[in-house]
Design a protein around this motif. Structure first.
Motif: not given
Lengths: 820, 228
Positions: A206-212, A311-316, A344-350
């Motif tokens: 898969p093409d997976i990365a953090m969302l900028l 064609d896109l999954v965003i994991q919040v 991926m969209v992390p919700a906080n810094r941890f």
């Protein structure tokens, strides 16, 4: 094996070539388990043998398809319609779920279709009818879809018991399991009672990365709202996007935030399990028709519904579990040979750290998962009762049949007999029900004493125990909006505003157990929190997190804001490091908190929570509750822990393993589920739930009563075994303390950066001790003062109603105006 | 001292944390909704087979109050039994315990909707209602009162949980259920609050705690004790 000519032609006309795994299943003579990624033609592979066999014609039911979701059966129905029509096959495909009309159900019992699509619960129900042998006698094949998901819960155990029953009713039938990628395919095959494992080509990585994102994630928080604009931009650039969020409450909040910024009116929908069925169906239909550009969803869309062109999954929010992340990513792109795209969209810094650890795990193809234990006995109890509904049975034969189900292959006769005894007489040491047995033995066969009991038992089929939900509807006509948890509904007072179904509404009244609301002009809901499902981080993922956090040399893979965050943690407190047990005491929201960073896994931290709160209770600190994660334990109390060392004394911790451990909220919560599933108590009564709660009482009372009078009872044993899976031996606590000889206990004036995410944890465990009693006194006194009522020491000095009646109208609590 | 003493309708009363009402003037002890025999009744009707220990448990708690207060009269305010037949189905131990408790004192079973006319011979008298000190004691509140009743099993939310509570309104006093296997109806429910508007609740926890009724929204952010 090759396709029959008509089918080969049909594949050619679609421009398809059959996948090797599709042909492998076609040639299989026995049970199979297909492991394939989403988009691998998995479902067609499962049905192809049936379609080929049915081309010759068949009288009665031939193939039973079982999936975990009702929505999936509707989807499969649509997809099967095409080959059936194109090839002019003499096949009727129907579904049978909780949504199927009564008339259709009746007809299916006398004239079943060739292919029936259903769920584990509906199958259990169908097997409980006396006609079951007739309906299923002609069955040749069973297709078990999304088996990996079913195997994660008791629904899977129930399904396997049902499969064992089907094998008795129709010897020689062939079962085919379909599963997404799992860490241990052989274990899943064993779960099916043994099957040949067929692997499909896993497809490209898969093409997976953090969302900028234009802004860094906040210090704490769980919603991911800071990234709303960036998510909208990604949705605008993609074809169709699924935005996964971990809990229903967060999904509501994020959906609302998205629409507040959605200047171009991108069509974006909301889908989660607490929405009204009609609302979900609308979103599903719009999605299937390609009318939506995005949908905000929880686990309700985890499974392989074919949405067409996602064609896109965003994991919040952090995924918490690598396997689930991989399965979610698989939702993007149903074309087999293109990589799935996910951000991926992390919700906080941890969570940035968790996300990066998860990314590394996905790239390393390192899936996580816990081995499942033997089949639980409460599910077996329900199965015995439902079997009796279908007709009298012989104990020896049923025992032999149950042992053919994978999860119950090691079931002892003693355990089986205990379950049978429980379903028949309650299994109490005091044999009170010999006259009123539920099951009675007549002529060597066990059957219902009173056949009318079958109705209640059938109404309570299933192993999913959810919080009691209350429906929400518009006050002035209009339909249902959705549901909220009953405990949440109970906390509302008229005028409160909250989010449901993607809208802010105002609570008006509770009428006949339905929450009535009106539209609210407010921008921000006053109360937005309703509790959701706890998502424990998997042990593998927490190990990766620990490795990252504990090694500053590796911090360079972290983005700058997260490094700043860790640096701040080091400055105001300390960063956990090997050899030292870090703990923090700080005040927050009117309570003292103690965080202990043991990094010993959720079960060990939960066990420590139970033992440490006992020590705090003994020390008079008034512990009120705790929550645990894989890396830390958080306890809140009325008084602060100033000297942690003595509380962590091993001997006094160990002393808590007896009564305190048996008398806690973890046990009571587990007991409730066990009591419901085993059939001790019924959730659903004929004629709907009773109005007024005075008829029903808490299962905590039953738990306490059983412990006092019948400590060896079967249900207590099941409860202990099940809750025990969430606890550890004391050896693990010992090991954690050994590993960290130095105790670094910091006293802070506020929440530390590392502790902030702990505040968001679900699954809190209440402590009912002196602290709770002190709290009751404080709360009652504060309320009396707020209402202007005073007590005197003179026993006769308080004339309650007169004093209250003398209060001016406006100083009374607003709730009193709701009285009729 | 775990009770809450108060004056109501010119009478001195005490709410016990057990959920019983103590009326010292005549040494009267009033309990509501014992629901003895509940598990047996459910089983008899083909329902769940609940742990059959609640009758013993309820009588044990009642016995503790009798030991502590030695009342001259015990009044069960209706629904003493889960139905009329349940009275006849009590086991020998329960009957023996009841006989012992009713000895040397007056015992009154007020009729409830569950047990309008128990079929078995029981120690004590059966009445539809009792009048004491200008107050009627009956199962359900009626009209303008003044009366003391049960029936609704009132509970209030306090310290994060539902707690049994007596509701004291100007004309009606409603007792919590004393029986072990009994649920509760929230005091804010209109079916209940309409009888006691403007009154107070007395929560039965480790002590009998008075609080206003209905309870206002919970308060957050209480001041803390400082760290030593």
């Amino acid at each position: 094996m090759s396709l029959p000519p008509a089918f080969a032609d049909w594949f050619a006309r679609q421009g398809w070539t059959p996948h090797p795994h599709q042909l492998a299943l076609l040639g299989a003579g026995g049970d199979s388990l297909l492991i394939a990624p989403t988009g691998g033609g998995k479902t067609l592979a499962g049905f192809l043998p049936s379609l080929v066999e049915l081309a010759e014609g068949w009288k009665g039911l031939h193939t039973l398809y079982v999936s975990p979701l009702k929505a999936l059966t509707a989807d499969i129905s649509r997809n099967l319609a095409r080959p059936v029509a194109d090839l002019n096959l003499p096949i009727r495909v129907e579904d049978r779920t909780g949504d199927t009309k009564t008339s259709a159900r009746q007809r299916q019992r006398t004239d079943p279709p060739q292919i029936l699509l259903t769920t584990p619960e509906s199958l259990a129900l169908m097997l409980s009818y006396p006609e079951a042998p007739k309906i299923f006698g002609s069955l040749r094949r069973v297709v078990l879809d999304e088996l990996h998901a079913l195997a994660e819960s008791k629904r899977g155990d129930q399904l396997m018991l049902g499969l064992a029953r089907l094998r008795s009713l129709s010897p020689g039938l062939i079962a085919t399991g379909l599963s997404a990628t799992v860490e241990d395919p052989q274990a899943l095959a064993d779960f099916m009672g043994g099957a040949r494992v067929v692997h499909a080509d896993p497809g490209p990585d898969p093409d997976i990365a953090m969302l900028l994102t234009s802004r860094p994630p906040p210090w704490a928080g769980a919603g991911g709202r800071y990234a709303v604009r960036d998510v909208l931009k990604a949705v605008a650039e993609a074809g169709t996007t699924i935005i996964f969020i971990n809990t229903r409450a967060q999904a509501e909040l994020f959906f609302q935030a998205l629409w507040a910024e959605n200047d171009t009116n991108l069509p974006i929908g909301l889908h989660h399990g607490s929405l009204a069925r009609e609302a979900r169906a609308r979103v599903e239909a719009a999605m299937a028709a390609g009318e939506l550009r995005g949908v905000v969803a929880t686990g309700s869309l985890d499974l392989g519904i074919d949405w067409g062109d996602v064609d896109l999954v965003i994991q919040v929010g952090a995924p918490k579990n690598v396997k689930r992340l991989v399965q979610r990513i698989g939702r993007a792109n149903h074309r087999y040979n293109a990589p799935s795209r996910a951000r991926m969209v992390p919700a906080n810094r941890f969570e940035v750290i968790e996300c990066i650890a998860a990314l590394e795990a996905v790239r390393a193809r390192d899936l996580d998962g816990d081995a499942r234990g033997p089949g639980p006995l409460d599910v077996l109890c329900q199965h015995i009762l439902l079997t009796a509904c279908a007709g009298p049975f012989e104990a020896d034969a049923l025992y032999a049949e149950v042992r053919t189900a994978g999860p119950y292959c090691g079931l002892s006769r003693a355990d089986f007999d205990d379950c049978l005894n429980f379903t028949a007489t309650g299994g109490y040491a005091l044999r009170a029900y010999d006259r009123w047995q539920r099951l009675m033995q007549r002529g060597g066969l066990w059957g219902l004493r009173d056949p009318r009991a079958a109705r209640d038992l059938r109404m309570n089929v299933g192993t999913i125990v959810e919080a009691e939900m209350t429906k929400v509807r518009w006050k002035r006509g209009g339909g249902l909006l959705g549901e909220v948890e009953e405990s949440f509904a109970a906390s509302l007072v008229p005028g409160d505003t909250f989010l449901t179904g993607g809208q802010i509404v105002r609570y008006e009244a509770l009428r006949e157990l339905v929450v009535e609301v009106s539209p609210s002009p407010r921008k921000e809901p006053k109360i937005a929190v309703f509790s959701g499902v706890r998502m424990p981080m998997s042990a593998e993922l927490s190990h990766r997190v620990l490795a990252l956090i504990g090694d500053p040399a590796r911090w360079e893979v972290l983005p700058q804001p997260t490094r700043d965050w860790l640096a701040l943690q080091a400055e105001v407190s300390a960063v956990p490091r090997p050899g030292t047990l870090l703990a923090e005491t700080f005040p927050h929201m009117g309570r003292w908190h103690l965080a202990v960073y043991g990094f010993a896994g959720h079960n060990a931290m939960q066990t420590l929570g139970l033992l440490l709160t006992r020590a705090m209770e003994a020390a008079g600190l008034g512990p009120l509750g705790f929550s645990s994660t894989d890396y830390a334990l958080l306890v809140w109390s009325l008084d602060p822990v100033t000297d942690l060392g003595p509380l962590l004394d091993r001997d006094s911790l160990r002393a808590g393993l007896g009564d305190w451990l048996a008398d806690n909220a973890v046990m009571k919560r587990t007991f409730k589920n066990v009591a419901i599933i085993s059939g001790l108590i019924h959730r659903n009564m004929p004629g709907g739930r009773r109005s007024g709660k005075q008829a029903t009482f808490s299962t905590d009372i039953l738990y306490d009563t059983l412990r006092r009078h019948d400590p060896d009872h079967l249900l207590l044993r099941i409860t202990a075994a099940e809750a025990g899976r969430g606890l550890v031996d004391f050896g693990r606590i010992d090991e954690m303390l050994d590993r960290s000889p130095v105790l670094d206990h910091r006293r802070l004036d506020r929440v530390s950066p590392l502790a902030a995410p702990l505040m968001l944890e679900m699954g809190r465990v209440r402590i009912e001790g002196q602290g709770r009693m002190r709290l009751a006194e404080q709360e009652a006194e504060a309320m009396m003062q707020a209402a202007g009522l005073q007590l005197t020491d003179d026993p006769g000095g308080f004339d309650a109603p007169a004093a209250a009646a003398a209060l001016p109208e406006r100083s009374r609590p607003s709730r009193s105006r709701t009285a009729r | 001292m775990t009770g809450f003493a108060f004056a109501w309708q010119g009478q001195s009363l005490q709410m016990r944390c057990s959920g019983a009402l103590w009326w010292p003037a005549g040494r009267w002890l009033v309990v509501a909704d014992l629901h003895l025999g509940k598990s047996e009744r459910m089983a008899r009707r083909g329902g769940a087979l609940l742990p059959p220990y609640e009758t013993a448990e309820t009588l044990r708690r009642l016995g503790d109050e009798l030991d502590a207060l030695d009342p001259a009269v015990v009044i069960s305010l209706g629904d003493g039994f889960d139905d009329d037949a349940a009275a006849g189905a009590l086991d020998a131990d329960a009957l023996c315990a009841l006989d012992g408790m009713a000895r040397a004192r007056d015992w009154i079973w007020v009729a409830g909707n569950h047990d309008p006319a128990p079929t078995a011979p029981l120690p004590g008298r059966m009445l539809d209602a009792v009048a004491l000190g200008g107050i009627t004691l009956r199962h359900e509140p009626q009209g303008d009162g003044p009366d003391i009743s049960g029936h609704y099993h009132p509970v209030v939310r306090l310290a994060g949980a539902r707690r049994r509570a007596a509701l004291i309104g100007p004309q009606h006093l409603i007792l919590p259920a004393f029986g072990r296997y009994t649920g509760g109806l929230d005091a804010a429910d209109p079916a209940l609050s309409r009888w006691v508007a403007g009154g107070i609740a007395v929560a039965c926890v480790h002590r009998a705690l008075p609080l206003p009724l209905p309870a206002p929204v919970r308060q957050r952010g209480r001041p803390l004790r400082p760290l030593p």
